[in-house]
Motif scaffolding. Sequence first.
Motif, short mmCIF file in Angstrom:
data_model
loop_
_atom_site.label_atom_id
_atom_site.label_comp_id
_atom_site.label_asym_id
_atom_site.label_seq_id
_atom_site.Cartn_x
_atom_site.Cartn_y
_atom_site.Cartn_z
N MET A 192 56.87 51.99 39.84
CA MET A 192 56.07 51.20 40.77
C MET A 192 56.00 49.77 40.26
O MET A 192 55.75 49.54 39.09
N PRO A 193 56.24 48.76 41.14
CA PRO A 193 56.21 47.39 40.67
C PRO A 193 54.80 46.95 40.30
O PRO A 193 53.81 47.46 40.83
N ALA A 194 54.73 46.01 39.35
CA ALA A 194 53.43 45.42 39.02
C ALA A 194 52.94 44.61 40.21
O ALA A 194 53.73 43.99 40.92
N LEU A 195 51.63 44.64 40.44
CA LEU A 195 51.05 43.96 41.61
C LEU A 195 49.96 43.00 41.17
O LEU A 195 48.77 43.20 41.48
N PRO A 196 50.32 41.93 40.45
CA PRO A 196 49.28 41.02 39.95
C PRO A 196 48.48 40.33 41.05
O PRO A 196 47.34 39.92 40.82
N PHE A 197 49.03 40.23 42.26
CA PHE A 197 48.28 39.55 43.32
C PHE A 197 47.05 40.35 43.74
O PHE A 197 46.17 39.83 44.45
N LEU A 198 46.98 41.63 43.30
CA LEU A 198 45.82 42.46 43.62
C LEU A 198 44.82 42.57 42.46
O LEU A 198 43.80 43.25 42.59
N ASP A 199 45.09 41.90 41.35
CA ASP A 199 44.19 41.95 40.21
C ASP A 199 42.97 41.06 40.44
O ASP A 199 43.10 39.93 40.93
N ASP A 200 41.78 41.56 40.05
CA ASP A 200 40.54 40.76 40.11
C ASP A 200 40.38 40.07 41.47
O ASP A 200 40.21 38.85 41.55
N LEU A 201 40.42 40.86 42.51
CA LEU A 201 40.43 40.29 43.87
C LEU A 201 39.12 39.60 44.22
O LEU A 201 38.03 40.16 44.01
N PRO A 202 39.20 38.38 44.80
CA PRO A 202 38.01 37.78 45.41
C PRO A 202 37.77 38.42 46.78
O PRO A 202 38.50 39.33 47.19
N ARG A 203 36.78 37.90 47.48
CA ARG A 203 36.41 38.54 48.75
C ARG A 203 37.41 38.24 49.87
O ARG A 203 37.70 39.10 50.70
N PHE A 204 37.95 37.02 49.89
CA PHE A 204 38.86 36.61 50.96
C PHE A 204 40.29 36.48 50.42
O PHE A 204 40.50 35.88 49.37
N LEU A 205 41.26 37.02 51.16
CA LEU A 205 42.67 36.87 50.83
C LEU A 205 43.40 36.26 52.03
O LEU A 205 43.26 36.77 53.15
N PHE A 206 44.15 35.20 51.77
CA PHE A 206 44.96 34.57 52.82
C PHE A 206 46.43 34.83 52.54
O PHE A 206 46.95 34.41 51.51
N PHE A 207 47.11 35.50 53.47
CA PHE A 207 48.55 35.71 53.36
C PHE A 207 49.24 34.67 54.24
O PHE A 207 49.03 34.63 55.45
N ASP A 252 34.05 44.89 51.88
CA ASP A 252 34.27 44.44 50.51
C ASP A 252 35.25 43.27 50.46
O ASP A 252 35.11 42.36 49.64
N HIS A 253 36.25 43.32 51.35
CA HIS A 253 37.26 42.25 51.38
C HIS A 253 37.62 41.94 52.83
O HIS A 253 37.66 42.85 53.68
N VAL A 254 37.92 40.67 53.08
CA VAL A 254 38.43 40.23 54.39
C VAL A 254 39.81 39.64 54.16
O VAL A 254 39.97 38.69 53.39
N LEU A 255 40.82 40.23 54.80
CA LEU A 255 42.20 39.79 54.65
C LEU A 255 42.63 39.04 55.90
O LEU A 255 42.37 39.50 57.02
N ARG A 264 35.95 32.92 45.62
CA ARG A 264 35.81 33.61 46.90
C ARG A 264 37.13 33.80 47.65
O ARG A 264 37.25 34.73 48.46
N THR A 265 38.12 32.93 47.43
CA THR A 265 39.34 32.95 48.24
C THR A 265 40.58 32.89 47.36
O THR A 265 40.67 32.07 46.46
N ARG A 266 41.55 33.78 47.66
CA ARG A 266 42.86 33.73 47.01
C ARG A 266 43.93 33.51 48.08
O ARG A 266 43.93 34.16 49.13
N LEU A 267 44.85 32.62 47.79
CA LEU A 267 45.98 32.33 48.66
C LEU A 267 47.18 33.14 48.17
O LEU A 267 47.59 33.05 47.02
N VAL A 268 47.73 33.97 49.04
CA VAL A 268 48.91 34.78 48.71
C VAL A 268 50.10 34.17 49.44
O VAL A 268 50.22 34.29 50.66
#
Length: 603
Positions: free
Chosen positions: A1-16, A140-143, A201-205
């Motif tokens: 399974m590939p490593a998924l660092p973009f999911l580590d320590d997630l803030p509440r908002f994720l922008f793809f 918990d999270h808004v994507l 609060r926000t991570r940009l993916v």
Amino acid sequence: MPALPFLDDLPRFLFFTGKGGVGKTSLACATAVRLAEQGRRILLTSTDPASNVGQVFGVTIGNTVTPVPAVPGLDALEIDPQQAAEAYRGAIIDPVRDLLPAAEVAAMTEQLSGACTTEIASFNEFTSLLADESTTTAYDHVLFDTAPTGHTIRLLRLPGEWTSYLSDGKGDVSCLGPVAGLDRLRHDYAGALGALTDPARTRLVLVTRPQRSSLREAARTFEELRDLGMTNAHLVVNGVMPSYAVTTGPADELALAVGSREQEALAAVPDAVAALPRTTLPLLAHDTVGVPALRELLDPDETPHPSPLPEIVSPPRGFTDLRRLVDDLEGDGHGLVMCMGKGGVGKTTVAAAMALELASRGHEVLLTTTDPAAHLDDTLEGGVEHLTVERIDPRVAIGAYRERVMASKGKALDDAGRAVLAEDLKSPCTDEVAVFQQFSHVVFRARKQFVVLDTAPTGHTLLLLDATGSYHREITRQMSEGATFVTPLMRLQDPARTKVVIVTLPETTPVLEAQELQDDLARAGISPWAWVVNASLTAAAPTSPFLRARARTEAAPLASVARLCRRVAVLPLLAHEPVGAAALSQLTRPIAQPPLPPARSHP
């Protein structure tokens, strides 16, 4: 399974976000499924005017929060621009409908019918999710699955632009319509801006493909969003050819070439994003539609496909090549060719190839784009005789528009009046008006030469057509009975003057999106002239077991296209990226065998 660092320590908002076609929706949906199955409450929101989240899950999702039955704990929302605009207009007009004369109500309705109102209405719903966290307190999270890059940057600039405009502007805010409660809007926009720029609060993916152009686009996107204050970013490289696809089965020149160019691109990641945390995901042998496929996107099965080789189904009868489409175009001697479709399907490549072929035959051709994220010069890599390349640059268009208005309307005003007018022209709504004027000029030039227009991704283009329709209605009202006139919309509706070419990929979701675009165009009185199916493995006839498995998934989408349009060209996936005149010319090579007679199909 590939490593998924973009999911580590997630803030509440994720922008793809990222260039069209890189897999933002698939990755956002897969992330939502993974988090929900870990027991978290998730809200997946699409801000893409051409959203297909519902198609991925096989459920109808609209402008209201909808549970996804197959994934407990996951709700989804597609911010529908038209529904949002209708609700926005109703909230403004309904309270005064019985208090004002019918003529004034009609004027208000028309004022609120343009593309700017649609954008503001959609954006108000988007900001409410960020600014008022009480609306999402159950999650918990808004994507956020966002629109292709250019439209998203425009959207994410709006909190700062409207906050500044409402705080500093002293002019007429007529483009907002008769809006009540500007203080509330100011508070919402400021709150949205605060959430977007808070790394806690926000991570940009940033989603990209292992391709030079896609990686460059990711770097440009990050630089622009970083300037807006969004600094918490991760890079996800999606769709990397798995090693077994190259090493298993008979040697395949296409698989080897694609794998090699991907590795070269990944070895030269632009500096702007090279230091970002990176996740790499392999290409799957099937479409990412349905929950099982979404699970596999983040937990892929890298088992080689067994022998014997899967058979490849031939394209439907009647499909042709791009050269024959150009043959048909050439007979008119001039005209507008509009390449339309969702982001990432290859509109820029197809437009450049058609323009290049027309120019090589001695025609004067203008190749231009309305896509803020398009880079025609990168695609052509040099000048070509008889071919002029331009770009409808929103910033240049806005500056020129403001100068014209100040020089004309502002000429007779005193200093105070000019100051008020200057403030009014700072409104973000000025953008659509300015770009529409340049678009109209391009349409006009097609009377005497070929103009090939690479349009912005579907949602943004439909907003531009909305502005075109509003202008047409306004001109029609102002003209006296019996007067002769031609508006840009009338030119687009005339098949003798405009050829609309819908570009898509041989995959289920892109074809469904292209069909929806065709339906939207029909409502505007515009009929597509042709479809182009780009990057087809079926047409490339690979020998790799993995690529053959991928090719078999094209059978149903290609059959659907055959039913939707009589004139269809299918382009093979090339071993090398179609960049530069020599590579682009391969797309207009004649096919080895003449096409079979077209099957009976719908117009």
